[in-house]
Design an enzyme around this catalytic site. Structure first.
Site, PDB file in Angstrom:
ATOM      1  N   CYS A   1       0.838  -1.207   0.000  1.00 15.97           N
ATOM      2  CA  CYS A   1       0.000   0.000   0.000  1.00 15.97           C
ATOM      3  C   CYS A   1       0.872   1.255   0.000  1.00 15.97           C
ATOM      4  O   CYS A   1       1.473   1.564  -1.021  1.00 15.97           O
ATOM      5  CB  CYS A   1      -0.990  -0.039   1.146  1.00 15.97           C
ATOM      6  SG  CYS A   1      -2.483   0.895   0.786  1.00 15.97           S
TER       7      CYS A   1
ATOM      8  N   HIS B   1      -3.637  -5.035   0.570  1.00 18.12           N
ATOM      9  CA  HIS B   1      -3.016  -5.575   1.788  1.00 18.12           C
ATOM     10  C   HIS B   1      -3.126  -7.105   1.804  1.00 18.12           C
ATOM     11  O   HIS B   1      -4.096  -7.639   2.367  1.00 18.12           O
ATOM     12  CB  HIS B   1      -3.717  -5.011   3.027  1.00 18.12           C
ATOM     13  CG  HIS B   1      -3.477  -3.559   3.242  1.00 18.12           C
ATOM     14  ND1 HIS B   1      -2.457  -3.092   4.031  1.00 18.12           N
ATOM     15  CD2 HIS B   1      -4.117  -2.466   2.752  1.00 18.12           C
ATOM     16  CE1 HIS B   1      -2.477  -1.766   4.028  1.00 18.12           C
ATOM     17  NE2 HIS B   1      -3.479  -1.368   3.264  1.00 18.12           N
TER      18      HIS B   1
ATOM     19  N   GLU C   1      -1.676  -9.132   3.589  1.00 15.11           N
ATOM     20  CA  GLU C   1      -1.532  -9.693   4.946  1.00 15.11           C
ATOM     21  C   GLU C   1      -2.861 -10.079   5.591  1.00 15.11           C
ATOM     22  O   GLU C   1      -2.889 -10.887   6.510  1.00 15.11           O
ATOM     23  CB  GLU C   1      -0.764  -8.714   5.851  1.00 15.11           C
ATOM     24  CG  GLU C   1      -1.481  -7.427   6.250  1.00 15.11           C
ATOM     25  CD  GLU C   1      -1.276  -6.271   5.276  1.00 15.11           C
ATOM     26  OE1 GLU C   1      -0.994  -6.537   4.088  1.00 15.11           O
ATOM     27  OE2 GLU C   1      -1.425  -5.105   5.701  1.00 15.11           O
TER      28      GLU C   1
END
Ligand code: GLN
Length: 537
Positions: free
Chosen positions: A381, A506, A508
């Site tokens: 990001c 993202h 994650e």
């Protein structure tokens, strides 16, 4: 059809930060190992509507759900431990409850009644909880109440959940109270008094706990558990101990040894299959790698609080386990100058997401270092945006920047989309949640995913400026992922570099201990290569 779920309400006492979320998520994992379908709700009694506007130092990272809700990081634990995608509605805050009740009042829906905490707020809370149960059709709904018992803010929630037990019936709702049992070194003993007091406080709300889970630094013995059972009026088998452990993923195995699953299954009469925890045991085993160690430097602004980057930290652990290596994370403050001395010993660098100008120059330093020294760099990001900015600067676009930090820049390589320019409110107005991304053939991104199109979660306002797409491409930047209509740049990489990859989303948020994220795995593989190269083997 009305679906009948059972509810397990988890409250906390004594002190905060004792791992109530991990404990609740571990209970969920254990029930899953008996073939029980579980979902989770996190109640945050603060007034913020969601956690989107909170500084990460307050409650750690903001976790983003598939449907684009900015939520508490405990939802991340639930998704990782239960291996499910949760709806954003699973995070209930005082802000959401009150704004909904006030909206109804303004519409005249209460037909002249005086609108009060009981019954209007408590009914709304029960409605929200039951709605999740209905929508998920889960057999068991875990409801974690944030904060500690006794906080003024959590009272309406406890009252609502007390009523829920009465309405749903004793066999369908149980209460688990998580407390802390301190060990006084000077006296050489554990102290149960704080647990007794917080249980008393809980009872004063009308809630009688069925199970007490005692967090402690070291293991506590059976006589002490018996004492807690006696004074807190729960059954002896319902006093569970979870001492500190090296890895959060071990907690389900610990509570399993204390027969938590069996107790709950009998207490709320769940239809369970024979237990099979092997997948989770494998996960825990795979995380125990010590032999081959690889380092990642995370250049961030909130590095003093690891919780601020919780999902990234966990994703790195999952990827390392997948490769049979151990990852050592070094937290590096982006507000300082990032030079050779700070990063030359590292095998790889990661720049996470973020907002605001503070720390930007350190992040740009790190990008430059990676470009000049061919160190693997992963930008997420804001991290990707920094990669684009520094790449552009080194390619001759002097002073290139994001308009988030410099509205007057000559080269606004990162800019707001037209529709974002009109937005005034801060909360919930970014590009949020899941969006598809089309991958370009022959790129590292495509190779890592092994798919043509993927879906990833977003949380940002700014985008790579399409006016610079062609010139950056001419300079060697590869646009490896875009929105399916090709309008938005989602991933970038470089050819003449061992591993230089940025993504606007993202990844994650989608990594799971049993399903490491392919981009994190690819990144650590490159870090491992660099490590071998550096150490000459
Ligand atoms: N501040 C940047 C934006 O709004 C990046 C956001 C992030 O890293 N999550 O686009």
């Amino acid at each position: 059809m009305v679906y009948l779920s059972k509810y397990i309400v988890v409250t906390g006492g004594v002190v905060s930060s004792i791992g109530k979320g991990i404990t609740a998520a571990s209970i969920g994992r254990i029930l899953r190992s008996y073939g029980v379908d579980v979902t989770a709700i996190k109640i945050d009694p603060y007034l913020n509507w969601d956690s989107g506007t909170l500084n990460p130092y307050q409650h750690g990272e903001v976790f983003v759900t598939e449907d684009g809700m900015e939520t508490d990081l405990d939802l991340g634990h639930y998704e990782r431990f239960l291996d499910v995608n949760l709806s954003g509605k699973s995070n209930i805050t005082t802000g959401k409850v009150y704004s909904s009740v006030i909206n109804h009042e303004r519409k005249g829906d209460y037909l002249g009644s005086c609108v009060q905490i009981i019954p209007h707020i408590t009914n709304k809370i029960k409605d929200m909880v039951r709605k999740i149960a209905q929508e998920s059709q889960a057999e068991v709904v875990l409801v974690e109440v944030g904060g500690t018992v006794g906080d003024i803010e959590s009272q309406p929630f406890l009252e609502a959940l007390r009523q829920l037990r009465n309405e749903e019936g004793h066999d369908n709702v149980m209460f688990v109270h998580v407390t802390y049992v301190p060990y006084l070194r000077a006296a050489g003993e554990f102290k149960t008094k704080p647990t007794q007091h917080s249980t008393k406080e809980l009872r004063s709300t009308g809630i009688i706990p069925d199970m007490i889970i005692c967090r402690s630094e070291l293991s506590i013995d059976q006589p002490l558990k018996n004492k807690i059972a006696h004074f807190c009026d729960v059954e002896r088998e319902a006093v569970i101990n979870t001492p500190d452990v090296g890895s959060i993923y071990e907690v389900p195995l610990i509570i399993n040894r204390e027969n938590v699953g069996e107790y709950i299954i009998n207490r709320i009469k769940i239809d369970a299959c024979e237990q099979d925890l092997t997948e989770w045991e494998k996960v825990v085993e795979s995380l125990k790698q010590e032999d081959y160690q690889v380092s990642v430097g995370i250049i961030g602004k909130y590095v003093e609080l690891e919780d601020a980057y919780m999902s990234i930290r966990e994703s790195l652990k999952h990827a390392a386990a997948n490769l049979g290596i151990k990852v050592n994370i070094e937290w590096i403050q982006a507000e300082n100058i990032i030079d050779e001395e700070k990063v030359s010993h590292l095998d790889s660098i990661l720049i996470p997401g973020g907002f605001g100008e503070r720390g930007i120059s350190g992040k740009l330093d790190a990008v430059r270092y990676s470009l000049q020294n061919k160190v693997p760099l992963f930008g997420i990001c804001l991290g990707m945006q920094c990669m684009v900015i520094e790449f552009a600067r080194l390619e001759g676009f002097e002073g290139a920047h994001s308009t988030e930090f410099d509205t007057e820049t000559t080269y606004p390589v990162i800019d707001l989309m037209e529709e974002q320019k009109k937005i005034k409110n801060m909360g919930g107005t970014m590009r949020l949640g899941s969006y598809p991304c089309k991958l370009k053939d022959g790129t590292m991104a495509h190779e890592a995913y092994g798919e043509e199109e993927v879906s990833e979660r977003h949380r940002h306002r700014y985008e790579l400026n399409n006016d610079y797409r062609d010139v950056l491409r001419e300079k060697g930047l590869i646009i490896s992922g875009t929105s399916p209509d090709d309008f938005l740049v989602e991933m970038i990489e470089l050819k003449d570099h061992p591993w230089f990859l940025g993504c606007q989303f993202h990844p994650e948020f989608k990594s799971r201990p049993n399903k490491a994220h392919p981009i994190f795995v690819s990144f650590l593989r490159a870090a491992l290569e660099n490590h071998k190269h550096k150490s000459g083997n």
